[in-house]
Design a protein around this motif. Structure first.
Motif, PDB file in Angstrom:
ATOM      1  N   ASP A 205       0.801  -1.224   0.000  1.00  0.00           N
ATOM      2  CA  ASP A 205       0.000   0.000   0.000  1.00  0.00           C
ATOM      3  C   ASP A 205       0.835   1.277   0.000  1.00  0.00           C
ATOM      4  O   ASP A 205       0.278   2.373  -0.092  1.00  0.00           O
ATOM      5  N   SER A 206       2.134   1.166   0.161  1.00  0.00           N
ATOM      6  CA  SER A 206       3.001   2.352   0.214  1.00  0.00           C
ATOM      7  C   SER A 206       3.950   2.372  -0.978  1.00  0.00           C
ATOM      8  O   SER A 206       4.506   1.337  -1.356  1.00  0.00           O
ATOM      9  N   LEU A 207       4.121   3.552  -1.544  1.00  0.00           N
ATOM     10  CA  LEU A 207       5.067   3.715  -2.646  1.00  0.00           C
ATOM     11  C   LEU A 207       6.494   3.590  -2.151  1.00  0.00           C
ATOM     12  O   LEU A 207       7.351   2.989  -2.805  1.00  0.00           O
ATOM     13  N   GLY A 254      -1.034   9.529   0.256  1.00  0.00           N
ATOM     14  CA  GLY A 254      -0.233   8.385  -0.151  1.00  0.00           C
ATOM     15  C   GLY A 254      -0.277   8.095  -1.632  1.00  0.00           C
ATOM     16  O   GLY A 254       0.152   7.025  -2.072  1.00  0.00           O
ATOM     17  N   ASP A 255      -0.801   9.041  -2.425  1.00  0.00           N
ATOM     18  CA  ASP A 255      -0.899   8.819  -3.864  1.00  0.00           C
ATOM     19  C   ASP A 255       0.377   9.259  -4.578  1.00  0.00           C
ATOM     20  O   ASP A 255       1.093  10.162  -4.142  1.00  0.00           O
ATOM     21  N   GLN A 397       1.414  -2.571  -6.717  1.00  0.00           N
ATOM     22  CA  GLN A 397       1.597  -1.582  -5.665  1.00  0.00           C
ATOM     23  C   GLN A 397       0.390  -0.655  -5.620  1.00  0.00           C
ATOM     24  O   GLN A 397      -0.051  -0.146  -6.656  1.00  0.00           O
ATOM     25  N   GLY A 398      -0.138  -0.416  -4.431  1.00  0.00           N
ATOM     26  CA  GLY A 398      -1.346   0.373  -4.268  1.00  0.00           C
ATOM     27  C   GLY A 398      -1.336   1.735  -4.930  1.00  0.00           C
ATOM     28  O   GLY A 398      -2.241   2.061  -5.726  1.00  0.00           O
ATOM     29  N   PRO A 399      -0.342   2.602  -4.649  1.00  0.00           N
ATOM     30  CA  PRO A 399      -0.323   3.936  -5.257  1.00  0.00           C
ATOM     31  C   PRO A 399      -0.280   3.895  -6.786  1.00  0.00           C
ATOM     32  O   PRO A 399      -0.945   4.691  -7.451  1.00  0.00           O
TER      33      PRO A 399
END
Length: 414
Positions: A205-207, A254-255, A397-399
Motif C-alpha cells: 500500500d506504500s510507494l 499516499g498517492d 503496488q497500491g499507489p
C-alpha cells in the motif's frame, strides 16, 4: 497504553529486526537458527517489555535474548543429537555483554551479511535473492514477483544458497582490502536493489519504504569508507539524488505524484548538493560505470527548475552512453521516455512498441504505463486505454494501481 506499546514494538521491529538478524547470523553462524532466534527474541520482548519497560538499547537486548533462546533450543535438541550440546557450549562460552556487542561492531553486521550473501561462489541469481530476503526482509513471494519467477523456484534458490554458505564455511566478514575490488560489483548491485525496493516498493500500500532507502544509503556510505572507488561514489550519488525527491513523490493521501507535477521546493537541496559533488568526482576519475552515469542523469533532473527546463538532449546522450556499457531493455525504456521529451511522443513510442514487439518487458507494468502515456499525449484514446489496462493488470503496488486506474477513468469519461 497498550496501543502505544504495540505501535512502538512494531516500529522497533521495522527499524531493527534485519540488523538484529544480521548480528545473530554472525554470532550463531547459521541462517535458519538466527531466524528462529529473532522471532523468539521478539516474542520475549512482547512478554517482558510491557512490565519491565522498553530497554534503552532494544537492539542489543534483542540480540542477547535471541542468542540465549538459540542456546536453549540447541540444548533441547541435544537430547536427540549430542553435537547440538557442543554447539550450545561453544556459544555459551562466547557470550558477551551488551556493551561488548556494540564494541564488536554491531553496526557493520549488515555490511558483513551483504558480502556473505554476495560471495562469488554463489550463483548470481541466488546472491540477489538471498540478499533481498536476509538483508531487506522481503518475503519469498515479493522477491519471486520481482524476479518474474515462481515462488517455489525462488525458495529453492535461497535454500541452496544458505546450504552452500554453511557447507563451504563461507566466512561472515567484510573481505580484506585486496579482495574488495573483485567482490564489488555484486555488493553494489545488492545495495542498489535494496534502495530500489525502498524507492518504489514492489507491492503493498506504500510507494516508499524509507527504512530500506535509508539503510541502502548508510551501507553505501560505509562501503565508500572501506573502498573509495569512483563507482562506489557514483552509487552513493545516485541514491542521494533519487532520495532527494522523496518528500515530493507522494501526496498526503499516499498517492503517486509524477516528476512533472512534483513541488520541486520540497526536494532536499543538501542531498542534491552532496550527490552532485560525488557525481563530478566520479566522472572526473574516468573510471566510472553504470551507477555514475545513472547518477549523472539524476543530477540533470535535480538541477532543472521544471520538466520543460530539463536538458533532455543531455539526458538522452547519457542514456546512450549507459546503453553502451550496460545494454538493458529497462534502460532502453527509460531512454525512450527521454527521447519522447526531446523529439516528441512519436519517437519514444516507436522505441517502446519495438521493445514490446520483440517480447521484451511484456510483464513489466511500467513499459505499458509509459506506452499508454505516450498514446494519451498523441490523442490515441483507445490505444492508451488498452495499454493502461495492461499496466494496471500487472501493477502490484497500491499507489501505482490507483494512479493507473484514475488515468483510465479519466480517458473513459473524457
Amino acid at each position: 497504553m497498550a496501543e502505544l506499546f504495540q505501535a512502538r514494538l512494531k516500529e522497533i521491529y521495522q527499524n531493527e529486526s534485519r540488523r538484529v538478524l544480521a548480528t545473530l547470523i554472525r554470532l550463531l553462524g547459521d541462517f535458519d537458527l538466527a531466524e528462529e532466534a529473532l522471532h523468539d527474541a521478539f516474542a520475549a520482548a512482547l512478554t517482558q517489555w510491557p512490565s519491565d519497560g522498553i530497554p534503552d538499547n532494544p537492539r542489543a537486548w534483542l540480540v542477547s535474548a535471541g542468542r540465549f533462546k538459540a542456546i536453549d533450543q540447541l540444548r533441547r535438541k541435544a537430547r536427540f543429537n549430542v553435537s547440538y550440546e557442543e554447539v550450545a557450549e561453544r556459544l555459551e562460552a562466547e557470550l558477551t555483554t551488551d556493551d561488548e556487542l556494540e564494541v564488536q561492531g554491531i553496526e557493520d553486521d549488515r555490511l558483513r551479511l551483504i558480502f556473505t550473501c554476495c560471495h562469488p561462489s554463489l550463483a548470481p541469481e541466488a546472491r540477489l535473492a538471498l540478499t533481498l530476503r536476509e538483508v531487506c526482509g522481503l518475503t519469498t513471494e515479493e522477491i519471486a514477483s520481482a524476479f518474474l519467477t515462481s515462488t517455489p523456484t525462488l525458495a529453492q534458490r535461497i535454500v541452496r544458497a544458505k546450504a552452500k554458505i554453511r557447507d563451504a564455511k563461507i566466512p561472515y566478514e567484510v573481505p580484506a582490502a585486496e579482495q574488495l575490488p573483485e567482490r564489488l560489483d555484486s555488493v553494489l548491485h545488492a545495495i542498489y536493489l535494496i534502495f530500489n525496493e525502498g524507492y518504489s516498493a514492489s507491492c503493498g500500500d506504500s510507494l516508499i519504504r524509507q527504512d530500506l532507502s535509508a539503510e541502502a544509503i548508510r551501507l553505501a556510505r560505509l562501503l565508500r569508507e572501506l573502498l573509495p572507488e569512483p563507482e562506489v561514489e557514483g552509487l552513493l550519488a545516485l541514491l542521494l539524488l533519487q532520495d532527494s525527491r522523496r518528500a515530493a513523490r507522494v501526496s498526503t493521501n499516499g498517492d503517486l505524484i509524477l516528476l512533472e507535477q512534483q513541488d520541486r521546493t520540497l526536494w532536499d537541496q543538501e542531498q542534491i548538493k552532496e550527490g552532485s559533488a560525488l557525481v563530478l568526482r566520479a566522472l572526473a576519475s574516468r573510471r566510472f560505470g553504470p551507477y555514475t552515469l545513472q547518477a549523472a542523469i539524476a543530477a540533470v533532473h535535480a538541477e532543472a527548475g521544471s520538466m520543460d527546463a530539463t536538458d533532455w538532449p543531455q539526458i538522452v546522450g547519457l542514456y546512450d552512453a549507459l546503453l553502451e556499457i550496460t545494454p538493458s531493455p529497462v534502460i532502453e525504456l527509460n531512454r525512450a521516455v527521454a527521447l519522447a521529451m526531446r523529439d516528441g511522443p512519436e519517437q519514444g513510442l516507436a522505441v517502446i512498441d519495438g521493445l514490446l514487439e520483440r517480447g521484451l518487458l511484456t510483464d513489466y507494468h511500467l513499459a505499458h504505463a509509459a506506452q499508454a502515456d505516450l498514446y494519451r499525449r498523441l490523442g490515441q484514446k483507445n490505444e492508451a486505454c488498452a495499454a493502461y489496462r495492461r499496466a494496471l493488470a500487472l501493477a502490484q503496488q497500491g499507489p501505482e494501481q490507483r494512479f493507473l486506474a484514475a488515468r483510465l477513468d479519466e480517458l473513459d469519461s473524457g
